[in-house]
Design a protein around this motif. Structure first.
Motif, PDB file in Angstrom:
ATOM      1  N   VAL A   1      -1.473   2.784  -5.421  1.00  0.00           N
ATOM      2  CA  VAL A   1      -0.727   1.662  -4.855  1.00  0.00           C
ATOM      3  C   VAL A   1      -0.234   1.661  -3.404  1.00  0.00           C
ATOM      4  N   ALA A   2       0.575   3.047  -3.539  1.00  0.00           N
ATOM      5  CA  ALA A   2       0.930   3.313  -2.132  1.00  0.00           C
ATOM      6  C   ALA A   2       0.165   3.419  -1.018  1.00  0.00           C
ATOM      7  N   PHE A   3      -1.270   3.921  -1.161  1.00  0.00           N
ATOM      8  CA  PHE A   3      -2.206   4.448  -0.312  1.00  0.00           C
ATOM      9  C   PHE A   3      -2.554   2.680   0.131  1.00  0.00           C
ATOM     10  N   GLY A   4      -2.679   2.161  -0.758  1.00  0.00           N
ATOM     11  CA  GLY A   4      -3.210   0.561  -0.618  1.00  0.00           C
ATOM     12  C   GLY A   4      -2.259  -0.396   0.486  1.00  0.00           C
ATOM     13  N   GLY A   5      -0.971  -0.192   0.069  1.00  0.00           N
ATOM     14  CA  GLY A   5       0.115  -0.790   0.659  1.00  0.00           C
ATOM     15  C   GLY A   5       0.080  -0.308   2.184  1.00  0.00           C
ATOM     16  N   LEU A   6      -0.104   1.026   2.419  1.00  0.00           N
ATOM     17  CA  LEU A   6      -0.253   1.483   3.787  1.00  0.00           C
ATOM     18  C   LEU A   6      -1.278   1.063   4.664  1.00  0.00           C
ATOM     19  N   ALA A   7      -2.584   1.045   3.876  1.00  0.00           N
ATOM     20  CA  ALA A   7      -3.529   0.425   4.516  1.00  0.00           C
ATOM     21  C   ALA A   7      -3.496  -0.917   4.858  1.00  0.00           C
ATOM     22  N   GLY A   8      -2.746  -1.776   4.051  1.00  0.00           N
ATOM     23  CA  GLY A   8      -2.432  -2.953   4.436  1.00  0.00           C
ATOM     24  C   GLY A   8      -1.420  -3.132   5.567  1.00  0.00           C
ATOM     25  N   SER A   9      -0.654  -2.079   5.753  1.00  0.00           N
ATOM     26  CA  SER A   9       0.351  -2.008   6.907  1.00  0.00           C
ATOM     27  C   SER A   9      -0.261  -1.796   8.138  1.00  0.00           C
ATOM     28  N   TYR A  10      -1.604  -0.823   8.181  1.00  0.00           N
ATOM     29  CA  TYR A  10      -2.453  -0.473   9.199  1.00  0.00           C
ATOM     30  C   TYR A  10      -3.083  -1.691   9.806  1.00  0.00           C
ATOM     31  N   LEU A  11      -3.569  -2.589   8.973  1.00  0.00           N
ATOM     32  CA  LEU A  11      -4.322  -3.782   8.988  1.00  0.00           C
ATOM     33  C   LEU A  11      -3.415  -4.635   9.741  1.00  0.00           C
ATOM     34  N   VAL A  12      -2.109  -4.949   9.345  1.00  0.00           N
ATOM     35  CA  VAL A  12      -1.064  -5.635  10.166  1.00  0.00           C
ATOM     36  C   VAL A  12      -1.020  -5.223  11.697  1.00  0.00           C
ATOM     37  N   LEU A  13      -0.855  -3.803  11.732  1.00  0.00           N
ATOM     38  CA  LEU A  13      -0.702  -3.487  13.040  1.00  0.00           C
ATOM     39  C   LEU A  13      -1.932  -3.253  13.688  1.00  0.00           C
ATOM     40  N   THR A  14      -2.819  -4.012  13.332  1.00  0.00           N
ATOM     41  CA  THR A  14      -4.316  -4.129  14.245  1.00  0.00           C
ATOM     42  C   THR A  14      -4.913  -2.772  14.121  1.00  0.00           C
ATOM     43  N   ALA A  15      -4.708  -2.092  13.543  1.00  0.00           N
ATOM     44  CA  ALA A  15      -5.453  -0.650  13.301  1.00  0.00           C
ATOM     45  C   ALA A  15      -6.593  -1.104  12.265  1.00  0.00           C
ATOM     46  N   GLU A  16      -7.547  -1.684  12.303  1.00  0.00           N
ATOM     47  CA  GLU A  16      -8.481  -1.900  11.354  1.00  0.00           C
ATOM     48  C   GLU A  16      -9.404  -0.669  10.872  1.00  0.00           C
ATOM     49  N   PHE A  17      -9.740   0.037  11.780  1.00  0.00           N
ATOM     50  CA  PHE A  17     -10.479   1.247  11.526  1.00  0.00           C
ATOM     51  C   PHE A  17      -9.908   2.356  10.714  1.00  0.00           C
ATOM     52  N   VAL A  18      -8.604   2.491  11.251  1.00  0.00           N
ATOM     53  CA  VAL A  18      -7.908   3.575  10.191  1.00  0.00           C
ATOM     54  C   VAL A  18      -7.541   3.306   8.952  1.00  0.00           C
ATOM     55  N   ALA A  19      -7.492   1.833   8.957  1.00  0.00           N
ATOM     56  CA  ALA A  19      -7.243   1.260   7.587  1.00  0.00           C
ATOM     57  C   ALA A  19      -8.146   1.397   6.563  1.00  0.00           C
ATOM     58  N   TRP A  20      -9.414   1.083   6.963  1.00  0.00           N
ATOM     59  CA  TRP A  20     -10.783   1.295   6.324  1.00  0.00           C
ATOM     60  C   TRP A  20     -10.728   2.943   5.877  1.00  0.00           C
ATOM     61  N   VAL A  21     -10.589   3.601   6.834  1.00  0.00           N
ATOM     62  CA  VAL A  21     -10.790   5.025   6.703  1.00  0.00           C
ATOM     63  C   VAL A  21      -9.784   5.449   5.669  1.00  0.00           C
ATOM     64  N   GLN A  22      -8.615   5.039   5.697  1.00  0.00           N
ATOM     65  CA  GLN A  22      -7.296   5.229   4.674  1.00  0.00           C
ATOM     66  C   GLN A  22      -7.922   4.974   3.237  1.00  0.00           C
ATOM     67  N   VAL A  23      -8.604   3.805   3.215  1.00  0.00           N
ATOM     68  CA  VAL A  23      -8.974   3.249   1.928  1.00  0.00           C
ATOM     69  C   VAL A  23     -10.094   4.299   1.444  1.00  0.00           C
ATOM     70  N   LEU A  24     -11.019   4.505   2.441  1.00  0.00           N
ATOM     71  CA  LEU A  24     -12.233   5.247   1.962  1.00  0.00           C
ATOM     72  C   LEU A  24     -11.939   6.564   1.518  1.00  0.00           C
ATOM     73  N   ILE A  25     -10.924   7.496   2.382  1.00  0.00           N
ATOM     74  CA  ILE A  25     -10.811   8.752   2.057  1.00  0.00           C
ATOM     75  C   ILE A  25      -9.680   9.007   0.888  1.00  0.00           C
ATOM     76  N   TYR A  26      -8.627   8.150   1.220  1.00  0.00           N
ATOM     77  CA  TYR A  26      -7.623   8.357   0.514  1.00  0.00           C
ATOM     78  C   TYR A  26      -7.708   7.960  -0.775  1.00  0.00           C
ATOM     79  N   VAL A  27      -7.799   6.870  -1.005  1.00  0.00           N
ATOM     80  CA  VAL A  27      -8.086   6.074  -2.320  1.00  0.00           C
ATOM     81  C   VAL A  27      -9.323   6.429  -2.952  1.00  0.00           C
ATOM     82  N   GLY A  28     -10.377   6.646  -2.084  1.00  0.00           N
ATOM     83  CA  GLY A  28     -11.797   6.902  -2.736  1.00  0.00           C
ATOM     84  C   GLY A  28     -12.139   8.298  -3.061  1.00  0.00           C
ATOM     85  N   ALA A  29     -11.706   9.140  -2.239  1.00  0.00           N
ATOM     86  CA  ALA A  29     -11.697  10.707  -2.442  1.00  0.00           C
ATOM     87  C   ALA A  29     -10.569  11.472  -2.971  1.00  0.00           C
TER      88      ALA A  29
END
Lengths: 171, 122
Positions: free
Chosen positions: A37-65
């Motif tokens: 949940v914490a990592f997902g919230g942070l990925a959403g924050s990255y999206l709001v901050l217009t950092a799309e690529f970092v947001a998806w990397v966050q989801v893939l590496i942190y939430v996924g791996a």
């Protein structure tokens, strides 16, 4: 307070709530799930901050791996599943005092330094296109060093987990 | 956008991570709290990169490197924890005391010290 600020604060509250529950829950598997949940919230924050690529990397590496790796660790160490009161040590009040002092210091510094700073943010700065050309032009040497670091970590993890190449008896 | 919101969120998340590292006993939960602290730093990096409109995208690229290093750190950390579990059958950081200084004579629990001496002799 613009819509972007509101979305950022709400996602930050989600991330903070997940973090707090992760470090206070009494069930060890729930801690890993609150970490998602914490990592997902942070990925959403990255999206709001217009950092799309970092947001998806966050989801893939942190939430996924990383979370899956932590769950593997929980299972392989045969951690007690279910409610367990022994997850916190006795000095948790000292830890709470230190954490509150850290938070007070950092928040005071940040608010005094950037209290009224306001600037409009334009989208497009965090696309894979922009980040890719940055990584492979300006930051290509750190990129290669990171690959060597990953190789070293891989070799180290293999050496640590194999039992047949350790120290000989009598060493 | 006000830069103070992401900065304050990141500071609070870092403090939550500090609490977790200091208060948790299970080594895997300590690793999770370390991940929270690294993520707080990442949020700061991204926010200030977007804020300054960095042409080289230094903050976001450094965030990607931090994620890579965190992944390597979790892999190695779990390998070490599994090794400790295989040797000691325990992953509580409070229970791994063989590297501590000797207790003041007369204060410690003699039975526990004898058990540690046997364990250290392995």
């Amino acid at each position: 307070m613009t819509g972007q600020d509101v979305a950022l604060v709400l996602l930050g509250v989600v991330a903070l709530g997940g973090g707090v529950l992760c470090v206070t829950t009494r069930q060890i598997v729930h801690a890993a799930l609150w970490l998602v949940v914490a990592f997902g919230g942070l990925a959403g924050s990255y999206l709001v901050l217009t950092a799309e690529f970092v947001a998806w990397v966050q989801v893939l590496i942190y939430v996924g791996a990383v979370v899956v790796l932590l769950l593997f660790g929980i299972m392989l160490t045969r951690a007690p599943i279910g409610r367990n009161d022994g997850l916190d040590s006795e000095n948790r009040w000292v830890a709470l005092v230190v954490a509150v002092a850290t938070a007070a210091l950092l928040v005071t510094t940040v608010v005094l330094g950037f209290g009224g700073a306001h600037k409009d943010v334009k989208p497009g700065g965090g696309s894979a296109d922009a980040l890719g050309s940055s990584v492979f032009r300006t930051w290509v040497l750190p990129f290669e060093v990171a690959s060597v670091l990953l190789l070293a970590a891989l070799v180290g993890a293999i050496v640590l987990s194999r039992t047949d190449i350790g120290a000989k008896d009598g060493d | 956008m006000h830069i103070v919101y992401p900065a304050v969120i990141s500071a609070l998340l870092f403090a939550v991570g500090v609490y977790g590292v200091l208060a948790r006993r299970n080594a895997i939960l300590v690793l999770m709290a370390v991940e929270l602290m690294l993520n707080a730093v990442n949020l700061n990096l991204v926010a200030f990169d977007v804020w300054w409109r960095d042409r080289l995208h230094g903050g976001q690229v450094l965030t990607l490197f931090t994620i890579v290093i965190a992944a390597a750190e979790v892999g190695l950390g779990l390998a070490i924890i599994l090794l400790v579990y295989r040797n000691r059958k325990v992953v509580d950081v409070d229970a791994l005391r063989t590297l501590r200084e000797d207790a003041v004579p007369g204060e410690g629990d003699p039975a526990a010290e004898a058990a540690e001496a046997v364990e250290a002799g392995l």
